[in-house]
Design a protein around this motif. Structure first.
Motif, PDB file in Angstrom:
ATOM      1  N   CYS A  71      33.297  23.541 -13.568  1.00  0.00           N
ATOM      2  CA  CYS A  71      34.163  22.483 -14.168  1.00  0.00           C
ATOM      3  C   CYS A  71      35.113  21.868 -13.125  1.00  0.00           C
ATOM      4  CB  CYS A  71      35.088  23.198 -15.195  1.00  0.00           C
ATOM      5  SG  CYS A  71      36.336  22.181 -16.128  1.00  0.00           S
ATOM      6  N   CYS A  75      38.503  21.918 -12.888  1.00  0.00           N
ATOM      7  CA  CYS A  75      39.774  21.659 -13.454  1.00  0.00           C
ATOM      8  C   CYS A  75      40.886  22.357 -12.432  1.00  0.00           C
ATOM      9  CB  CYS A  75      40.142  22.152 -14.815  1.00  0.00           C
ATOM     10  SG  CYS A  75      39.606  23.845 -15.091  1.00  0.00           S
ATOM     11  N   CYS A  79      41.790  23.555 -17.580  1.00  0.00           N
ATOM     12  CA  CYS A  79      41.669  22.588 -18.856  1.00  0.00           C
ATOM     13  C   CYS A  79      41.395  23.570 -20.127  1.00  0.00           C
ATOM     14  CB  CYS A  79      40.293  21.739 -18.708  1.00  0.00           C
ATOM     15  SG  CYS A  79      38.772  22.963 -18.843  1.00  0.00           S
ATOM     16  N   CYS A  87      38.259  25.922 -20.016  1.00  0.00           N
ATOM     17  CA  CYS A  87      38.140  27.180 -19.262  1.00  0.00           C
ATOM     18  C   CYS A  87      39.229  28.272 -19.606  1.00  0.00           C
ATOM     19  CB  CYS A  87      38.730  26.581 -17.689  1.00  0.00           C
ATOM     20  SG  CYS A  87      37.070  25.583 -17.272  1.00  0.00           S
TER      21      CYS A  87
HETATM   22 ZN   LIG Z   1      37.954  23.474 -16.603  1.00  0.00          ZN
END
Ligand SMILES: [Zn+2]
Length: 131
Positions: free
Chosen positions: A48, A50, A82, A85
């Motif tokens: 991801c 993030c 995020c 997640c």
């Molecule tokens: Zn994430």
């Protein structure tokens, strides 16, 4: 409905624990779910993106007080999880808690007591002795 106590949760797990009644089974599931927690955190970083991990050597001088140490010692995390997640990691943590609870049930250990003892230890030991 309020938040269930650990004892409530343990009782709930006990009722559901038909497929994983064997101690050996629960041990391996416990290890597996713990590894899945770490994997979901790693995927937040590498899949991801993030959060980012910027790890460096920790240098802290002896004799710092708690506040000074908090300033100096780094978490090595940049960014924030995020929503997705956070959801995935929380789910994996819950699953891990389920098998930890199952393990406690099989060995007749009370999770509330485990938390209580650990909390007492935290308040008496202080920061630098927790390793
Ligand atoms: Zn994430």
């Amino acid at each position: 409905m309020g938040t269930p106590s650990l004892q409530d949760f343990q009782d709930q797990v006990s009722e559901l624990l038909l497929r994983h009644r064997s101690l050996l089974d629960v041990l391996s599931k416990n290890g597996q779910s713990s590894a899945s927690v770490n994997r979901s955190v790693a995927k937040a970083i590498t899949d991801c993106g993030c959060i980012e991990l910027h790890a460096t050597k920790q240098t802290f001088a002896p004799g710092l007080n708690l506040e000074e140490a908090k300033e100096t010692v780094r978490t090595h995390v940049q960014g924030e999880l995020c929503e997705n997640c956070r959801e995935v990691i929380s789910t994996e943590l819950g699953r891990n808690l389920f098998y930890m609870s199952a393990l406690c049930n099989l060995l007749d250990i009370n999770m509330d007591e485990v938390v209580q003892k650990e909390s007492q230890k935290c308040s008496t030991l202080g920061l630098f002795n927790m390793s």
